[in-house]
Design a protein around this motif. Structure first.
Motif, mmCIF file in Angstrom:
data_model
loop_
_atom_site.group_PDB
_atom_site.id
_atom_site.type_symbol
_atom_site.label_atom_id
_atom_site.label_comp_id
_atom_site.label_asym_id
_atom_site.label_seq_id
_atom_site.Cartn_x
_atom_site.Cartn_y
_atom_site.Cartn_z
ATOM 1 N N GLN B 6 31.128 41.195 54.900
ATOM 2 C CA GLN B 6 32.075 41.124 53.191
ATOM 3 C C GLN B 6 31.753 40.379 52.267
ATOM 4 O O GLN B 6 31.842 39.163 52.447
ATOM 5 N N ASP B 7 31.689 41.334 51.380
ATOM 6 C CA ASP B 7 32.259 40.627 49.670
ATOM 7 C C ASP B 7 33.465 40.230 49.491
ATOM 8 O O ASP B 7 34.337 40.572 49.930
ATOM 9 N N THR B 104 38.072 40.771 52.009
ATOM 10 C CA THR B 104 38.074 41.240 50.905
ATOM 11 C C THR B 104 39.129 40.925 49.825
ATOM 12 O O THR B 104 40.148 41.995 50.051
#
Lengths: 119, 110
Positions: B6-7, B104
């Protein structure tokens, strides 16, 4: 409905001291139980999981241990804490594989967690 | 390569805007997918499961793209209370363990 309890909520312990964290689940039978640790600003690290009384699988070699003396009780222990043991400890439960009838029963539900600071 | 990526963000979004984030997974045998929400210093809580056909729960929409191996979460008309870390979770059919993304972080600004 099912509920999961953890205690204590917060704990400050000196290096080298023992640890015992307890988790209990109500409202379900034969759950899978899990212990996770979350370091500050990090993701969840699975430490142990159990599919039944006395059955413990360890995911990460460390100075921690887990026990499941009763169906709905899961205990995390250490004989001597290290500084690196500091973190947020979360207990979770899920329905036993094979008993889940939908995806909501497959997923895990968490207790409120114990924040441990080792000094 | 991490199993679930995930970012980390943070995504800084004005209140009322629409925001979307993705999560990629590496195991093509993965069968179940979830989004959890974690508030600061609290436990993760299930937000929604992600179904193959996509699903919606109020302002939240989750979608799954098996071909590209990612899931997405869309939040419409964002509220200040949506500020949290959103965790992507993947599970295979035969394994009762969940594989967690690192999350995130979303910050909704007034």
């Amino acid at each position: 409905s099912q509920t999961i309890h953890q205690w204590p909520a917060t704990l400050v312990q000196p290096v080298g001291s023992p640890l015992s964290l307890e988790c209990t689940v109500e409202g379900t039978s034969n759950p899978n139980l899990y212990w996770y640790r979350q370091a500050a600003g990090r993701g969840l690290q699975l430490l142990f999981y159990s599919v039944g009384i006395g059955q413990i699988s360890s995911e990460v070699p460390q100075n921690l241990s887990a026990s499941r003396p009763q169906d709905r009780q899961f205990i995390l222990s250490s004989k001597k804490l290290l500084l690196s043991d500091s973190g947020f400890y979360l207990c979770a439960w899920s329905s036993a594989v094979g008993l889940a009838t939908n995806t909501y029963q497959e997923t895990q539900y968490f207790g409120p967690g114990t924040r441990l600071l080792v000094l | 390569r991490k199993e679930v990526e995930q970012d980390p963000g943070p995504f800084n979004v004005p209140e009322g805007a629409t925001v979307a984030f993705n999560c990629t997974y590496s195991n093509s045998a993965s069968q179940s997918f979830f989004w959890y929400r974690q508030d600061c210093r609290k436990e993760p809580k299930l937000l929604m499961s992600v179904y193959s056909s996509g699903n919606e729960d109020g302002r939240f929409t989750a979608q799954l793209n098996r071909a590209s191996q990612y899931i997405s979460l869309l939040i419409r008309d964002s509220k200040l209370s949506d500020s949290a870390t959103y965790l992507c979770v993947v599970k295979s059919r035969s394994n009762y363990q969940l594989i967690w993304g690192a999350g995130t972080k979303l910050i909704i600004k007034p």
